[in-house]
Write an enzyme that holds these catalytic residues in place. Structure first.
Site, PDB file in Angstrom:
ATOM      1  N   MET A 221      12.990  56.749  69.983  1.00 17.56           N
ATOM      2  CA  MET A 221      11.853  57.574  69.595  1.00 17.56           C
ATOM      3  C   MET A 221      12.226  59.053  69.626  1.00 17.56           C
ATOM      4  O   MET A 221      13.132  59.466  70.353  1.00 17.56           O
ATOM      5  CB  MET A 221      10.678  57.345  70.558  1.00 17.56           C
ATOM      6  CG  MET A 221       9.979  56.020  70.369  1.00 17.56           C
ATOM      7  SD  MET A 221       8.626  55.807  71.544  1.00 17.56           S
ATOM      8  CE  MET A 221       9.540  55.295  72.979  1.00 17.56           C
TER       9      MET A 221
ATOM     10  N   SER B 172      18.311  55.503  72.574  1.00 20.57           N
ATOM     11  CA  SER B 172      17.154  55.439  73.475  1.00 20.57           C
ATOM     12  C   SER B 172      16.489  54.076  73.380  1.00 20.57           C
ATOM     13  O   SER B 172      17.100  53.067  73.714  1.00 20.57           O
ATOM     14  CB  SER B 172      16.176  56.576  73.144  1.00 20.57           C
ATOM     15  OG  SER B 172      15.142  56.654  74.088  1.00 20.57           O
ATOM     16  N   THR B 173      15.248  54.023  72.899  1.00 25.70           N
ATOM     17  CA  THR B 173      14.482  52.776  72.856  1.00 25.70           C
ATOM     18  C   THR B 173      15.234  51.679  72.114  1.00 25.70           C
ATOM     19  O   THR B 173      15.663  51.862  70.976  1.00 25.70           O
ATOM     20  CB  THR B 173      13.129  53.015  72.153  1.00 25.70           C
ATOM     21  OG1 THR B 173      12.496  54.141  72.732  1.00 25.70           O
ATOM     22  CG2 THR B 173      12.240  51.795  72.261  1.00 25.70           C
TER      23      THR B 173
END
Length: 356
Positions: free
Chosen positions: A299, A179-180
């Site tokens: 996250m 993800s991030t």
């Protein structure tokens, strides 16, 4: 020397760069309403560069469309001055997607989509606060040199043990949840992956619908590898990398001894669609021990339940190490569940895969 990520004792310092007075005020009011941030604004890139030279900020938000220079050019100039984290404010369009990936490649840690409706405004507020809080807290941990105490026997294992390489060699598929901070990491990894790598790779990268095809196209162009946005009921073939479609879940299904993709329009899992949990769970069911699961920077805890299922079936499970993560949330959650066998940085992961 004190880490630039850290603001004063109680509040994080943010620089908002946007030529729109409305967006500057919107972002400022959202952040300051939390009591966690003190916000400075700059209406042009030239003013922003002046601010960056004079003051230390924990994080900077940057719009793409601005006078004198665009957001990507500004990111590059800021990175010559400081290593402060940068969040790109992006347009929800296909051209916006391509510029966003340029920004991530230039050094932005993540992006957030501009709101165009009341419903999107609420999502914008939530994502803005969540992403800036998470990256500031990660930087604070780095500054104080506090590393999470994790379950024993997952970090420091000998990477190139032949038994580990053999388990990768026997895998029918490799699943990645990220993800991030993910796009630049995947870009570097897939560039370094050997051309004749034989095992198919399926990737869940949290992204909105308009972004995943441009992302896959960009990766294919810069790596010269078979990388595509996934289609439903597509036979999974060795040597290809499949990117989950934004707004849909990606799963693996076995039929007549062959593996096929499934693109599923189901509810969000842990606020995500696509979800790494869905991918990992389906791999556990279809492939069992003949698979590899990798959970990387991001996250939250997406992927932790699915990759635990993979480990219980005997699959090799890997988490990205804390030091190389933009946000350690997803790997940390998987490690704490006892789902992870190896903790490696991205270069070590590629080194392992290239031994196959």
């Amino acid at each position: 020397m004190k880490n630039d990520c850290i603001g004063d004792e109680f509040m994080y310092k943010v620089l908002v760069v946007d030529d729109s007075a409305f967006m500057r005020q919107l972002i400022k009011s959202i952040l300051e309403s939390t009591g966690k941030f003190v916000v400075t604004v700059a209406q042009t890139p030239l003013i922003a560069l002046d601010r960056v030279r004079k003051f230390k900020f924990d994080v900077i938000t940057i719009d793409y469309e601005m006078p004198y220079m665009n957001g990507v050019e500004l990111i590059k100039k800021i990175k010559e001055i400081t290593d402060t984290k940068i969040l790109m404010i992006s347009a929800y369009t296909r051209p916006g997607a391509y510029t966003t990936f340029e920004a991530l490649s230039a050094g932005a840690f993540d992006y957030i989509l501009k709101p165009s409706s009341e419903e999107e405004l609420e999502e914008f507020k939530y994502e803005l606060i969540k992403k800036l809080t998470a990256v500031c807290e990660e930087c604070k941990k780095e500054d104080t040199s506090k590393v999470h105490e994790l379950p024993a026997a997952v970090e420091g294992k000998i990477l190139l043990e032949e038994s580990i390489v053999e388990r990768v060699r026997l895998a029918r598929v490799i699943g990645i949840g990220i993800s991030t901070g993910g796009p630049p990491v995947l870009e570097r990894m897939f560039k370094s992956l050997k051309k004749d790598f034989p095992i198919p790779i399926l990737v869940v990268q949290h992204m909105p619908p308009n972004f995943t095809k441009p992302f896959a196209d960009r990766l294919a162009t810069i790596t010269s590898k078979c990388i595509k946005e996934v289609s439903d009921k597509e036979e999974i073939k060795g040597g290809c990398i499949y990117i989950a479609k934004g707004g849909y879940h990606l799963a693996v299904e076995e039929m007549n001894g062959k593996l096929f993709t499934r693109v599923l329009d189901l509810e969000k899992i842990k606020s995500h669609k696509p979800s790494a949990d869905i991918l990992f769970s389906s791999i556990a069911e279809a492939c069992g021990r003949a698979s590899v699961g990798i959970v990387m920077t991001g996250m939250g805890s997406d992927g932790s339940d699915g990759i635990l299922e993979m480990r219980k079936k005997g699959a090799l499970t890997i988490a990205q190490d804390e030091k190389s993560c933009v946000v350690f949330g997803m790997p940390k959650a998987a490690i704490e569940k006892g789902a992870i066998e190896l903790v490696l940085n991205p270069d070590q992961i590629v080194e392992l895969l290239n031994r196959v």
